[in-house]
Design a protein around this motif. Structure first.
Motif, PDB file in Angstrom:
ATOM      1  N   VAL A 138     -17.637  40.893   0.183  1.00 58.71           N
ATOM      2  CA  VAL A 138     -17.612  39.889  -0.877  1.00 58.71           C
ATOM      3  C   VAL A 138     -16.699  38.736  -0.477  1.00 58.71           C
ATOM      4  N   VAL A 139     -17.145  37.516  -0.762  1.00 58.55           N
ATOM      5  CA  VAL A 139     -16.356  36.307  -0.511  1.00 58.55           C
ATOM      6  C   VAL A 139     -15.881  35.777  -1.861  1.00 58.55           C
ATOM      7  N   ILE A 140     -14.601  35.386  -1.926  1.00 60.52           N
ATOM      8  CA  ILE A 140     -14.001  34.918  -3.178  1.00 60.52           C
ATOM      9  C   ILE A 140     -13.518  33.488  -2.990  1.00 60.52           C
ATOM     10  N   ALA A 141     -13.953  32.594  -3.886  1.00 61.97           N
ATOM     11  CA  ALA A 141     -13.562  31.187  -3.799  1.00 61.97           C
ATOM     12  C   ALA A 141     -12.896  30.752  -5.099  1.00 61.97           C
ATOM     13  N   PRO A 142     -11.570  30.633  -5.117  1.00 59.32           N
ATOM     14  CA  PRO A 142     -10.889  30.130  -6.322  1.00 59.32           C
ATOM     15  C   PRO A 142     -10.827  28.607  -6.274  1.00 59.32           C
ATOM     16  N   MET A 143     -11.503  27.931  -7.201  1.00 58.15           N
ATOM     17  CA  MET A 143     -11.529  26.478  -7.142  1.00 58.15           C
ATOM     18  C   MET A 143     -11.926  25.887  -8.484  1.00 58.15           C
ATOM     19  N   THR A 144     -11.159  24.903  -8.951  1.00 58.60           N
ATOM     20  CA  THR A 144     -11.487  24.201 -10.182  1.00 58.60           C
ATOM     21  C   THR A 144     -12.552  23.149  -9.913  1.00 58.60           C
ATOM     22  N   ILE A 145     -13.657  23.231 -10.640  1.00 61.37           N
ATOM     23  CA  ILE A 145     -14.682  22.181 -10.617  1.00 61.37           C
ATOM     24  C   ILE A 145     -15.124  21.946 -12.051  1.00 61.37           C
ATOM     25  N   THR A 146     -15.059  20.686 -12.490  1.00 59.22           N
ATOM     26  CA  THR A 146     -15.469  20.352 -13.852  1.00 59.22           C
ATOM     27  C   THR A 146     -16.577  19.313 -13.896  1.00 59.22           C
ATOM     28  N   ASP A 147     -16.856  18.674 -12.777  1.00 63.69           N
ATOM     29  CA  ASP A 147     -17.891  17.650 -12.721  1.00 63.69           C
ATOM     30  C   ASP A 147     -19.255  18.286 -12.465  1.00 63.69           C
ATOM     31  N   SER A 148     -20.239  17.936 -13.280  1.00 63.03           N
ATOM     32  CA  SER A 148     -21.559  18.551 -13.170  1.00 63.03           C
ATOM     33  C   SER A 148     -22.202  18.298 -11.811  1.00 63.03           C
ATOM     34  N   GLY A 149     -22.083  17.065 -11.317  1.00 64.63           N
ATOM     35  CA  GLY A 149     -22.673  16.746 -10.029  1.00 64.63           C
ATOM     36  C   GLY A 149     -22.041  17.519  -8.896  1.00 64.63           C
ATOM     37  N   CYS A 150     -20.713  17.596  -8.905  1.00 64.00           N
ATOM     38  CA  CYS A 150     -19.992  18.347  -7.871  1.00 64.00           C
ATOM     39  C   CYS A 150     -20.338  19.825  -7.954  1.00 64.00           C
ATOM     40  N   PHE A 151     -20.457  20.335  -9.180  1.00 66.27           N
ATOM     41  CA  PHE A 151     -20.823  21.741  -9.380  1.00 66.27           C
ATOM     42  C   PHE A 151     -22.203  22.016  -8.789  1.00 66.27           C
ATOM     43  N   ALA A 152     -23.145  21.119  -9.035  1.00 57.65           N
ATOM     44  CA  ALA A 152     -24.505  21.298  -8.515  1.00 57.65           C
ATOM     45  C   ALA A 152     -24.534  21.248  -6.996  1.00 57.65           C
ATOM     46  N   GLN A 153     -23.677  20.401  -6.407  1.00 58.12           N
ATOM     47  CA  GLN A 153     -23.681  20.221  -4.961  1.00 58.12           C
ATOM     48  C   GLN A 153     -22.882  21.287  -4.218  1.00 58.12           C
ATOM     49  N   THR A 154     -22.205  22.153  -4.930  1.00 60.22           N
ATOM     50  CA  THR A 154     -21.460  23.240  -4.285  1.00 60.22           C
ATOM     51  C   THR A 154     -22.008  24.593  -4.740  1.00 60.22           C
ATOM     52  N   VAL A 155     -21.678  24.976  -5.957  1.00 62.19           N
ATOM     53  CA  VAL A 155     -22.167  26.252  -6.489  1.00 62.19           C
ATOM     54  C   VAL A 155     -23.693  26.265  -6.528  1.00 62.19           C
ATOM     55  N   GLY A 156     -24.282  25.182  -7.045  1.00 61.07           N
ATOM     56  CA  GLY A 156     -25.730  25.118  -7.132  1.00 61.07           C
ATOM     57  C   GLY A 156     -26.397  25.144  -5.778  1.00 61.07           C
ATOM     58  N   ARG A 157     -25.838  24.412  -4.834  1.00 62.96           N
ATOM     59  CA  ARG A 157     -26.423  24.368  -3.485  1.00 62.96           C
ATOM     60  C   ARG A 157     -26.373  25.733  -2.807  1.00 62.96           C
ATOM     61  N   LEU A 158     -25.279  26.453  -2.984  1.00 59.07           N
ATOM     62  CA  LEU A 158     -25.180  27.790  -2.388  1.00 59.07           C
ATOM     63  C   LEU A 158     -26.218  28.729  -2.993  1.00 59.07           C
ATOM     64  N   ARG A 159     -26.491  28.575  -4.270  1.00 61.21           N
ATOM     65  CA  ARG A 159     -27.549  29.381  -4.888  1.00 61.21           C
ATOM     66  C   ARG A 159     -28.912  29.004  -4.333  1.00 61.21           C
ATOM     67  N   GLU A 160     -29.127  27.702  -4.101  1.00 61.30           N
ATOM     68  CA  GLU A 160     -30.388  27.251  -3.523  1.00 61.30           C
ATOM     69  C   GLU A 160     -30.594  27.820  -2.124  1.00 61.30           C
ATOM     70  N   LEU A 161     -29.505  28.058  -1.417  1.00 60.78           N
ATOM     71  CA  LEU A 161     -29.591  28.635  -0.069  1.00 60.78           C
ATOM     72  C   LEU A 161     -29.859  30.137  -0.102  1.00 60.78           C
ATOM     73  N   GLY A 162     -29.932  30.698  -1.295  1.00 58.10           N
ATOM     74  CA  GLY A 162     -30.293  32.100  -1.441  1.00 58.10           C
ATOM     75  C   GLY A 162     -29.136  33.060  -1.608  1.00 58.10           C
ATOM     76  N   HIS A 163     -27.934  32.540  -1.780  1.00 58.74           N
ATOM     77  CA  HIS A 163     -26.773  33.416  -1.913  1.00 58.74           C
ATOM     78  C   HIS A 163     -26.598  33.885  -3.362  1.00 58.74           C
ATOM     79  N   ASP A 164     -26.061  35.073  -3.489  1.00 55.99           N
ATOM     80  CA  ASP A 164     -25.766  35.651  -4.805  1.00 55.99           C
ATOM     81  C   ASP A 164     -24.404  35.133  -5.251  1.00 55.99           C
ATOM     82  N   VAL A 165     -24.416  34.077  -6.054  1.00 52.64           N
ATOM     83  CA  VAL A 165     -23.181  33.434  -6.484  1.00 52.64           C
ATOM     84  C   VAL A 165     -22.894  33.812  -7.930  1.00 52.64           C
TER      85      VAL A 165
END
Length: 210
Positions: free
Chosen positions: A75-102
């Motif tokens: 398991v990989v753990i990433a502690p990070m504050t993100i509150t901007d919708s666009g930034c959230f989509a380009q990080t958390v969302g993008r990793l999900r698009e790559l097929g990862h279980d986030v």
């Protein structure tokens, strides 16, 4: 699996991440903040701003976490504050698009709870003993300035799963995340004093001065 632990600055992300890593064999912490502060240090002081505004930070975080999730058997753990919708989509969302279980978790608490935790970070207990419980939050002005915005934004549905932590200790919060993610942590056998000393070490290690 990636556990992305979100929350306001001073909300317990880093402590919770280290608690999970301590009790989950094979897990690792990949802190996106390291990428951000590296980029900040490359810039002249007058140009240093929120590193999340840099496309290189968002792209770099995705690239590094994608590599860790693909190559690391745990398991990989990433502690990070993100509150901007666009930034959230380009990080958390993008990793999900790559097929990862986030699995994303936002740690929330009342404003006064977070302020108290900010006072206790690092050498905060010593400061409170010397200067009183209402000692000013020197060195935490940026975090305090962002607090109301963070708490308001992170309550939004897009930032679920929401975990309220006012009445929860760090080990209990880690337990809740593990249950929700379908993970099994080793039992917490530490006493209160040892836990507090370890948390102080973690807090001091992650103090930032730039």
């Amino acid at each position: 699996m990636l556990l992305w632990i979100n929350g306001p600055f001073g909300g317990g992300k880093t402590q919770t991440a280290h608690e999970i890593q301590r009790r989950l064999p094979g897990s690792v912490i990949c802190d996106p903040e390291h990428v951000g502060f590296g980029l900040r240090r490359m810039l002249p002081p007058g140009l240093r701003a929120n590193f999340q505004d840099l496309a290189s930070w968002r792209q770099g975080v995705v690239e590094v976490l994608d590599l860790a999730l693909t190559r690391h058997d745990g398991v990989v753990i990433a502690p990070m504050t993100i509150t901007d919708s666009g930034c959230f989509a380009q990080t958390v969302g993008r990793l999900r698009e790559l097929g990862h279980d986030v699995r994303h978790f936002a740690l929330l608490a009342e404003r006064e709870t977070v302020l108290r935790r900010l006072r206790e970070r690092g050498f905060g207990h010593l400061l409170r003993y010397v200067a009183g419980k209402d000692a000013p939050l020197r060195g935490e002005s940026w975090a305090v300035g962002q607090l109301d915005h963070c708490l308001e934004r992170l309550r939004e549905p897009e930032f679920g799963e929401h975990l309220w932590t006012d009445q929860s200790t760090v080990p209990k919060t880690a337990d809740r995340i593990a249950v929700l993610a379908g993970l099994t942590l080793a039992p917490n056998t530490e006493g209160a004093l040892r836990t507090r000393l370890r948390q102080v070490r973690v807090g001091v290690k992650h103090m930032r001065f730039d």
